[in-house]
Each structure stands twice: as C-alpha cells, then as structure tokens.
Design an enzyme around this catalytic site. Structure first.
Site, PDB file in Angstrom:
ATOM      1  N   THR A  88      17.966  94.644  84.646  1.00  0.00           N
ATOM      2  CA  THR A  88      18.349  95.510  83.525  1.00  0.00           C
ATOM      3  C   THR A  88      19.240  96.645  84.027  1.00  0.00           C
ATOM      4  OG1 THR A  88      16.369  94.988  82.251  1.00  0.00           O
ATOM      5  CG2 THR A  88      17.408  97.107  81.789  1.00  0.00           C
ATOM      6  N   GLN A 194      19.181  84.501  85.383  1.00  0.00           N
ATOM      7  CA  GLN A 194      18.489  83.212  85.241  1.00  0.00           C
ATOM      8  C   GLN A 194      19.191  82.111  86.026  1.00  0.00           C
ATOM      9  OE1 GLN A 194      15.591  82.865  84.012  1.00  0.00           O
ATOM     10  NE2 GLN A 194      15.339  84.757  82.850  1.00  0.00           N
ATOM     11  N   ALA A 214      18.002  89.528  89.801  1.00  0.00           N
ATOM     12  CA  ALA A 214      16.753  90.154  90.290  1.00  0.00           C
ATOM     13  C   ALA A 214      15.792  89.064  90.757  1.00  0.00           C
ATOM     14  CB  ALA A 214      16.118  90.986  89.184  1.00  0.00           C
ATOM     15  N   THR A 251      15.221 106.856  97.288  1.00  0.00           N
ATOM     16  CA  THR A 251      14.924 106.222  98.579  1.00  0.00           C
ATOM     17  C   THR A 251      14.790 104.705  98.397  1.00  0.00           C
ATOM     18  OG1 THR A 251      13.821 108.197  99.362  1.00  0.00           O
ATOM     19  CG2 THR A 251      13.224 106.145 100.457  1.00  0.00           C
ATOM     20  N   CYS A 343      11.640  91.339  77.039  1.00  0.00           N
ATOM     21  CA  CYS A 343      11.965  92.674  76.520  1.00  0.00           C
ATOM     22  C   CYS A 343      12.203  92.643  75.017  1.00  0.00           C
ATOM     23  CB  CYS A 343      13.153  93.269  77.262  1.00  0.00           C
ATOM     24  SG  CYS A 343      14.637  92.357  76.986  1.00  0.00           S
TER      25      CYS A 343
HETATM   26  N1  PLP Z   1      19.124  89.230  82.294  1.00  0.00           N
HETATM   27  C1  PLP Z   1      18.523  88.093  81.923  1.00  0.00           C
HETATM   28  C2  PLP Z   1      19.365  86.884  81.616  1.00  0.00           C
HETATM   29  C3  PLP Z   1      17.132  88.023  81.853  1.00  0.00           C
HETATM   30  O1  PLP Z   1      16.540  86.884  81.486  1.00  0.00           O
HETATM   31  C4  PLP Z   1      16.378  89.196  82.155  1.00  0.00           C
HETATM   32  C5  PLP Z   1      14.907  89.199  82.046  1.00  0.00           C
HETATM   33  O2  PLP Z   1      14.278  88.319  81.548  1.00  0.00           O
HETATM   34  C6  PLP Z   1      17.060  90.356  82.539  1.00  0.00           C
HETATM   35  C7  PLP Z   1      18.430  90.346  82.594  1.00  0.00           C
HETATM   36  C8  PLP Z   1      16.303  91.625  82.871  1.00  0.00           C
HETATM   37  O3  PLP Z   1      15.706  91.489  84.116  1.00  0.00           O
HETATM   38  P1  PLP Z   1      14.720  92.611  84.731  1.00  0.00           P
HETATM   39  O4  PLP Z   1      13.381  92.254  84.185  1.00  0.00           O
HETATM   40  O5  PLP Z   1      14.811  92.401  86.208  1.00  0.00           O
HETATM   41  O6  PLP Z   1      15.194  93.924  84.320  1.00  0.00           O
END
Ligand code: PLP
Length: 407
Positions: A88, A194, A214, A251, A343
């Site tokens: 995010t 993804q 991530a 940090t 989310c």
């Molecule tokens: N982008 C995509 C395509 C995602 O599927 C997600 C989370 O499901 C994110 C961004 C956000 O990832 P994070 O939970 O690491 O903030």
C-alpha cells in the site's frame, strides 16, 4: 534453495483459502529472520561495528531483491529499492512520489488496488486530469494505456498498471505499452503485488518507472514492502527522514528485509513447481464447486475462466447468493474465503474489477474469491468443497439463494 515441500500432510482447520490477502509465514523465512535478528539487532545507521553488521545485512537483502526483479544493480543508471511498510505504501510512494510538481494526466483502471486508486485520486485533487482506463475484452488495461501514451501530448502522463489483478487473477501483458511509441515519456507505475511470486518480471526490460510489491503474499513477513525505482527518476519522499538515502524516514527493519529477500528467493526457485500444483488445485476447486452448486440448483460463473490468469486466484459467482452471506456462512463452517481484496472487505459495493468486465449484473453481486498457495493440499480443497456444499444446502433450505438480483 529447495522448493516448498508439497508433501501430503494432515489438513488444518479452518481451511484457509485467502492467500491473496496474506500467506502464512514460511518456516524457512522465519528461521532466516530469527538468525538475522540475533546478529543484526542494531540500528543500521549506527556507525559502530554492530550497526555496520545490521547495515551489511540490510544492503545484502536490498541487492538480492533488486536482482531477483531484474533491477539494474550497477552503473550510473543503477535502479533503487526503497523499503516501505507494505505494498500500500509502495503504491502511494510510486504514484505520488514520482509525480513531480506539474499537474498532468493520471490513468488508472478498475483492476488496480484501492491504494493505487486513492493515490491517483490525490493527484486529481491536486489538479491532475484523471483518466479511467476501460478494460479490454480480455480484462486488461495495458492496451488502453498504450493508446493513451501514444496519443497524449500533455505532460506529465502517469500510467498505473496491475500485471495480475488481485481480485480476478487476470493477467495484463505490459507488451502493448512497450510497443506503443509514446508521444511523451510516461511515468509508469506497476503494482506487482500479486504477480511477483508467480510471473518473472524484469524491471530493466519493461517500460516502467516504478514497481511495488510486498512479501506477505508469498510466505514472507508482513510490515515490509518495496518500491523499485528507475535510477533517473526523481522521488519526493512521503515520510521525510535520513534513512533509505533520504527517500523514507524510519529505522529500517533489518530482520524483515532479510525475510523479504529469503521469501522472494524461495518463491522464484519454486515458481514452476508451485504454479503447476496451484493451477491443478484451483482448477479442481472451480470444477467441483460449480458441480456442488449445480446439485443444489444454483448456477455459477467463473470470472475470467478463458482469460490468461495467474494460478492462485479464482473469483466465482453463485447466482442469487449474496457474496457476503456466502463468505460469512463459509467462515462459520470453518472455511476462510473473501469477497475480494482484504482492504475492501468492509465495503458493501461489489468489486470494481469484476463489475468492469461487462458480465451479467448478478455476477458482481454474487462473486466470492478463493486464493491458494503451494502449501495447500488437495485434501484441503476437497474439504473446502464439502463445506461449500453444506453452505449451498443451507442457502436453499433457508431460501437465501434468492437474496439478490437474479436478472
Ligand atoms: N496491491 C495488490 C494488487 C494487492 O492485492 C494488495 C493486497 O492485497 C496490495 C496492493 C496491498 O498490499 P499490502 O497489504 O502489503 O499493503
């Protein structure tokens, strides 16, 4: 490094089919993080020996990740990798941090994660023109992005792209973008959160300025993400501070960075085997859940079934069954599913990524997402189907399968 063991093992309760939201921490990643935390507890900005040891591990993790995603690791145009708190933040930093001070055009699509869409909305609030990209019949947005880049003479142009949609699993090839001769050099941010575990991505070979991902989506720790950034693109930090070469304050979490690098190495090394295994599980899930619904007189629709999809995500609509009610009933039965990205799980709106595909109106309202990982067994998928069979039986008995628009 050995690929994740796919050996049969007893199934666990609840059955967890929400790996697109977060995966369990791989024990090998956990071990690497423990080892790193024991020797590199110091602040990597401290100039003493303990700090230098933490710095060395942090920079090693950065280099390993950058190499695995095809970043340029040497020379004057060396790419950069900024550690963030997750995808995010990496999306926000990629879109807002590279935008610069002149307002231009920002293009995004319903495939994009909420964090990309809200970052684009921030630019619009700051005077940029927002261009929602239509999806092509295959579910991608890159063709429209390529056309926009080829014809738009205003600058700057910021294109937001998602190579693998977190809702439907539908892939989007970046090739139309590479083939388009842009009228102006666009800023191109890709959210590969993804995609990165399943598809080889070479940053240096793609027309991208920034790339976000991530590790919590592929057996790595939560609380860390990365933005890879082309060497010649200026970045305005969103959180000022001296760390990360002035690009992000705070940090750095060395053990999380080591876990991130380890998880990505494992994902890349085990990619072919995991893809084969997970594709078989997903296909069996789709086949058997559609058959189970049919036995109860419920029609189904597998979103994007004929499209090029990543292996680990399926979105299926059960006609007349409210998606949130299905997910809740499955949860009560011991099966973790999702209506869509975590989310957006509190939202009463159907997924924009599904709604934009031009499908019958009952599909978005009834669509649920199941997502898989290499650690899942076929016995667990069978158990998930048995649980959903019970959910459908309960819906029909209670008249709940007519709870939404069935046009
Ligand atoms: N982008 C995509 C395509 C995602 O599927 C997600 C989370 O499901 C994110 C961004 C956000 O990832 P994070 O939970 O690491 O903030």
């Amino acid at each position: 490094m050995a690929a994740l063991s796919l050996a049969a093992r007893p199934s666990r309760e609840p059955i967890y089919l929400d790996h697109a939201a977060a995966t369990p921490l791989d024990p090998r990643v956990e071990a690497a993080m423990h080892a790193a935390a024991a020797v590199a507890f110091a602040n990597p900005s401290s100039p003493h020996a303990a700090g230098r040891r933490a710095r060395a591990l942090l920079e090693d993790a950065r280099e390993r990740i950058l190499t695995l995603v095809g970043g340029r690791t040497s020379g004057a145009s060396r790419d950069r990798l900024v550690f963030t708190s997750g995808a995010t933040e990496a999306n926000r930093l990629g879109v807002l941090g590279t935008a610069g001070s002149h307002a231009g055009i920002v293009a995004y699509s319903p495939r994009d994660h909420g964090s990309v869409v809200t970052a684009a909305a921030r630019l619009v609030a700051a005077g940029w023109r927002g261009v929602p990209l239509p999806l092509d019949p295959g579910g991608g947005a890159c063709s429209a992005a390529g056309r926009l880049a080829a014809t738009s003479h205003s600058r700057p142009v910021m294109l937001c792209l998602t190579p693998l949609c977190g809702q439907t699993g539908i892939r989007d090839s970046l090739e139309p973008l590479a083939a388009a001769s842009p009228a102006t050099t666009p800023l191109v941010h890709a959210d590969a959160t993804q995609a990165i575990a399943w598809d080889a991505i070479s940053f240096r070979d793609l027309p991208l300025t920034s790339l976000a991902f991530a590790p919590c989506k592929f057996g790595g720790p939560r609380g860390i993400g990365a933005l890879v950034l082309r060497g010649d693109v200026p970045l305005e930090p969103l959180a000022d501070g001296p760390q990360e070469r002035g690009l992000r304050g705070g940090t750095e979490p060395v053990a999380l960075a080591v876990g991130f690098a380890t998880a990505l190495e494992l994902a890349v090394a085990g990619r072919s085997e995991a893809s084969r295994h997970v594709t078989l599980l997903r296909d069996a899930f789709e086949r058997n859940v559609v058959a189970a619904a049919r036995r109860h007189g419920i029609d189904s629709y597998v979103v994007g079934q004929g499209a090029d999809r990543g292996p680990h995500i399926t979105t299926i609509a059960f006609r007349g069954c409210d998606r949130q009610a299905v997910v809740m009933a499955a949860d009560l039965a011991g099966l973790c599913l999702a209506t869509g990205t975590a989310c957006a799980s509190g939202s009463s709106e159907p997924s924009a990524a599904v709604a934009a595909l031009g499908l019958p109106s009952w599909v978005p309202a009834a669509a649920i997402r199941a997502s898989f990982a290499a650690s899942i067994t076929s016995a667990e998928v069978d158990l998930a189907i048995a649980k959903l069979d019970g959910v459908f039986r309960g819906f029909v008995a209670g008249g709940l399968h007519r709870s939404i628009d069935t046009q």
